[in-house]
Scaffold this active site. Structure first.
Site, PDB file in Angstrom:
ATOM      1  N   GLU A   1       6.267 -19.961 -56.268  1.00 57.73           N
ATOM      2  CA  GLU A   1       6.358 -21.412 -56.412  1.00 57.73           C
ATOM      3  C   GLU A   1       5.132 -21.832 -57.214  1.00 57.73           C
ATOM      4  O   GLU A   1       4.079 -22.130 -56.670  1.00 57.73           O
ATOM      5  CB  GLU A   1       6.362 -22.117 -55.056  1.00 57.73           C
ATOM      6  CG  GLU A   1       6.538 -23.627 -55.199  1.00 57.73           C
ATOM      7  CD  GLU A   1       5.768 -24.453 -54.182  1.00 57.73           C
ATOM      8  OE1 GLU A   1       6.114 -25.633 -54.012  1.00 57.73           O
ATOM      9  OE2 GLU A   1       4.815 -23.930 -53.571  1.00 57.73           O
TER      10      GLU A   1
ATOM     11  N   ASP B   1       4.137 -19.536 -51.586  1.00 53.96           N
ATOM     12  CA  ASP B   1       3.892 -20.973 -51.602  1.00 53.96           C
ATOM     13  C   ASP B   1       2.629 -21.289 -52.401  1.00 53.96           C
ATOM     14  O   ASP B   1       1.632 -20.564 -52.335  1.00 53.96           O
ATOM     15  CB  ASP B   1       3.732 -21.462 -50.162  1.00 53.96           C
ATOM     16  CG  ASP B   1       3.574 -22.957 -50.050  1.00 53.96           C
ATOM     17  OD1 ASP B   1       4.499 -23.673 -50.466  1.00 53.96           O
ATOM     18  OD2 ASP B   1       2.523 -23.411 -49.555  1.00 53.96           O
TER      19      ASP B   1
END
Length: 551
Positions: free
Chosen positions: A271, A210
């Site tokens: 990401e 993330d």
């Protein structure tokens, strides 16, 4: 690298499971790990290769689990470590890999280490685990710089010291409950190396990282430039000042040997919302294995935009020997069955507002076509739960039930509309999501006609289109290799065609049918079409995609 010896992740189809909205086993209205385990046969039958689990760790859930209070335990809302072990084991028995989400940019403000930092003095080792700074102004009453949060408002919050006086400020690029780790501190590196090993030891096959471009901040934490209106100025195609700093690349160089030390081709996918030109710095040998190709997700409906979103990332990834990833929806964006229901020039805000009403039929038609095009491309494809059912974005969630921190901080619709629990059975309580009929977000009535049991084994349904496409993708080995893929020139206006793996995939972006022979030549064998209803023989319908085998 020959296809026979290619790691699994290079051409995998990965299905994102958002745990709180996938399946609820205990009836409390929130999805859980046993619920996911109960639905694994469905995912195996769909034809995916791996499952990416959004965070299920201990968390106060201020940002749907992306505020982690304990990286090595399961939140009681979702189950136990034993439930996680069972899920991993059952998935492996069915031939499914497990990718776990890891959140290294920030923790929850309830993480024990942050609580220790709050209790400690400025300049202490405890505070050095996070990014604390003295404020500006005569009494430190101003934030250390002018950075703003992704969730709106200042990126700094001032603390009250142990003696009750106003004290230092801590950085939170996201919500105030998500303080940023200080990656200049070796202890933070050691902490996350241990987290990786903890889950690798339990059998996970990889990690989705993330905010993978965010951990390392620029030296000195300088002010961002601002516009004449006083807003932070982010040049088009560039990242904000606190993202995409070169130091983050060293983190992946340190993590890669950890993953490589385990058998089974463990992997990580990033990401990373970064300029396309920066992609090769993040992926390849000795770096991360993959990074999401968000340009494809952002491409507007039309030949030129979609072509660029295919050719550019393929070239960049190929330059470093890495596979491209393809994605159209996830838990942070408006579902593509709704995005495509607007004109290509429609400007979306943060979430879909109640007065933004898409053309549902058009949106689903184009979504099916885009998905079929995506699944014909080399590399790995990432699906978001429910897209195989054609689920739309839910616009009319009552404000009191919305949980996205962006909604609470700025009043925008936020991301809850793509996170509504799935419909499994049309006639069951909560459409089969929960045995009690409870659901943490309300499901719209239209979900009944889109439920999995209604679509299963029905010719022309979106679910069956995905199943057929995934079966053909595997049989034809369309994920490998990238060599020989070519955009076909000389197509009719509004048609994008790609030759790859012995097939031609063609999407008609116009509002009129196009003769198949004009796209594929005489005698082409139709393998699959995105149109839900049979089109006129020999024609590619408006907003439709076909795969054909040419003689």
């Amino acid at each position: 690298m020959s296809p026979q010896h290619s790691p699994w992740w290079r051409d995998a189809v990965v299905y994102q499971v958002y745990p709180r909205s996938f399946a609820d086993a205990n009836g409390d209205g929130m999805g859980d790990l046993p619920g996911i385990t109960s639905r694994l046969p469905y995912l195996a039958g769909l034809g995916v290769d791996a499952i990416w689990l959004s965070p299920f760790y201990t968390s106060p859930q201020h940002d749907a689990g992306y505020d982690v209070a304990d990286y090595t335990d399961v939140d009681p809302r979702f189950g136990t470590l034993a439930d996680a072990d069972e899920l991993i084991a059952c998935a492996h028995e069915l031939g499914l890999r497990i990718i776990a989400d890891i959140v290294p940019n920030h923790s929850s403000s309830e993480h024990p280490l942050f609580q220790e930092a709050l209790a400690a003095a400025p300049g202490s080792p405890e505070r050095d685990m996070y990014i604390f700074r003295d404020g500006r102004g005569t009494r430190g009453e101003l934030p250390p710089n002018n950075w703003t949060s992704i969730f709106h408002g200042p990126a700094w919050t001032r603390v009250t010291e142990a003696d009750g006086t106003p004290g230092q400020w801590y950085l939170h690029i996201f919500d105030t409950t998500q303080p940023d780790w200080n990656w200049e501190n070796p202890a933070v590196h050691a902490l996350f190396a241990d987290v990786l090993r903890f889950w690798l030891d339990r059998g996970v096959d990889g990690f989705r990282v993330d905010v993978a471009h965010g951990m390392v901040k620029p030296d000195g934490l300088p002010d961002a430039t601002v516009t004449a209106e006083g807003l932070v100025d982010i040049p088009e195609g560039e990242a904000p000042i606190y993202f995409d700093n070169d130091g983050v690349l060293e983190i992946y160089r340190a993590w890669r040997p950890i993953l490589d030390s385990y058998d089974g081709d463990r992997m990580m996918v990033l990401e990373a919302w970064i300029p396309e030109k920066r992609l090769p710095l993040y992926i390849g040998d000795e770096k991360a294995h993959q990074s999401f190709n968000f340009g494809f997700l952002q491409a507007r409906w039309g030949v030129e935009t979609m072509r660029a979103a295919i050719e550019k990332p393929l070239a960049l990834a190929d330059a470093v020997g890495a596979p491209t990833t393809w994605v159209l929806s996830n838990h942070d964006v408006i579902r593509h069955a709704s995005r495509y229901g607007f004109t290509p020039d429609h400007r979306f805000g943060e979430g879909l507002a109640r007065d933004e009403v898409p053309d549902a039929e058009l949106g689903l038609r184009r979504a099916r076509a885009a998905s079929l095009l995506m699944l014909a491309l080399p590399g790995s494809a990432y699906l978001y739960q429910g897209e195989e059912l054609g689920l739309p974005e839910v616009r009319d969630i009552p404000d009191a039930l919305r949980e996205d921190p962006a909604h609470h901080r700025a009043g925008v619709p936020g991301r809850d509309g793509c996170r509504v629990p799935l419909p499994w059975e049309a006639d069951a309580p909560a459409y089969g999501f929960s045995p009690t009929g409870a659901s943490w977000l309300p499901q719209p009535a239209e979900f009944a006609s889109l439920a999995a049991d209604v679509q299963a084994d029905v010719d022309g349904s979106t679910l069956e289109m995905y199943r057929s496409a995934l079966r053909l993708r595997r049989e034809l080995r369309l994920g490998l290799p990238a060599e020989g893929i070519a955009v076909v020139e000389g197509m009719p206006d509004g048609v994008l065609a790609i030759d790859h793996g012995g097939i031609r995939a063609a999407v008609n972006t116009t509002q009129r049918p196009v003769p198949l022979e004009a796209v594929a030549g005489p005698g082409a064998e139709l393998l699959i079409a995105s149109a839900a209803a049979p089109a006129k023989e020999g024609m590619i319908p408006a907003d439709g995609t076909v795969w054909v085998r040419r003689p």
